[in-house]
Design a protein around this motif. Sequence first.
Motif, PDB file in Angstrom:
ATOM      1  N   ASN A 139      12.096   3.305   1.017  1.00  9.62           N
ATOM      2  CA  ASN A 139      12.896   3.661  -0.156  1.00  9.62           C
ATOM      3  C   ASN A 139      13.915   2.578  -0.507  1.00  9.62           C
ATOM      4  O   ASN A 139      15.066   2.867  -0.833  1.00  9.62           O
ATOM      5  N   ILE A 186       0.849  -1.198   0.000  1.00 11.76           N
ATOM      6  CA  ILE A 186       0.000   0.000   0.000  1.00 11.76           C
ATOM      7  C   ILE A 186       0.886   1.250   0.000  1.00 11.76           C
ATOM      8  O   ILE A 186       0.700   2.146  -0.807  1.00 11.76           O
ATOM      9  N   SER A 187       1.853   1.290   0.916  1.00  8.54           N
ATOM     10  CA  SER A 187       2.779   2.419   0.964  1.00  8.54           C
ATOM     11  C   SER A 187       4.036   2.006   1.714  1.00  8.54           C
ATOM     12  O   SER A 187       4.016   1.080   2.525  1.00  8.54           O
ATOM     13  N   SER A 188       5.113   2.712   1.428  1.00  8.32           N
ATOM     14  CA  SER A 188       6.370   2.426   2.109  1.00  8.32           C
ATOM     15  C   SER A 188       7.220   3.692   2.160  1.00  8.32           C
ATOM     16  O   SER A 188       7.320   4.420   1.179  1.00  8.32           O
ATOM     17  N   GLU A 189       7.817   3.912   3.317  1.00  6.58           N
ATOM     18  CA  GLU A 189       8.763   5.010   3.497  1.00  6.58           C
ATOM     19  C   GLU A 189      10.197   4.487   3.509  1.00  6.58           C
ATOM     20  O   GLU A 189      11.127   5.243   3.784  1.00  6.58           O
ATOM     21  N   SER A 205       0.629  -2.881   9.122  1.00  9.71           N
ATOM     22  CA  SER A 205       1.823  -2.049   8.943  1.00  9.71           C
ATOM     23  C   SER A 205       2.934  -2.497   9.878  1.00  9.71           C
ATOM     24  O   SER A 205       2.690  -3.027  10.956  1.00  9.71           O
ATOM     25  N   ASN A 263      -5.389  -4.869   6.224  1.00 11.99           N
ATOM     26  CA  ASN A 263      -4.261  -3.949   6.068  1.00 11.99           C
ATOM     27  C   ASN A 263      -3.436  -4.035   7.338  1.00 11.99           C
ATOM     28  O   ASN A 263      -3.982  -4.065   8.450  1.00 11.99           O
ATOM     29  N   GLU A 307      11.517  -4.227   0.157  1.00  8.88           N
ATOM     30  CA  GLU A 307      10.047  -4.264   0.158  1.00  8.88           C
ATOM     31  C   GLU A 307       9.545  -5.551  -0.495  1.00  8.88           C
ATOM     32  O   GLU A 307       8.621  -6.193   0.029  1.00  8.88           O
TER      33      GLU A 307
END
Length: 68
Positions: A32, A27-30, A62, A60, A37
Motif C-alpha cells: 500500500n 503482479i501484486s503488492s500488499e 516475490s 515471477n 513499489e
Amino acid sequence: KNPALQGKFVFEMLVEPNGSITEVKLISSELNDPALERKILSRVRLIRFPTENVIKTRVNYSFDFLPY
C-alpha cells in the motif's frame, strides 16, 4: 523509513540472454505504498545476470517484507 511496513510484493521480470532485464511488471503488492513499489521495480531493472546461452526467460519473484 516505515518500520511497520509489511506485506508481500510480487513482480514479473523478463531476463534476456545477455543478462539484462528488459521488462518488469508489478503482479501484486500488499505494501500500500505506490511510491515505494515504483522504487523497488526501478531497482530490479538495474539487476544484471551473467550472460548465458539461453532463451529469454520470464520469471515471477516475490519479496516478503516483515516489520522491523
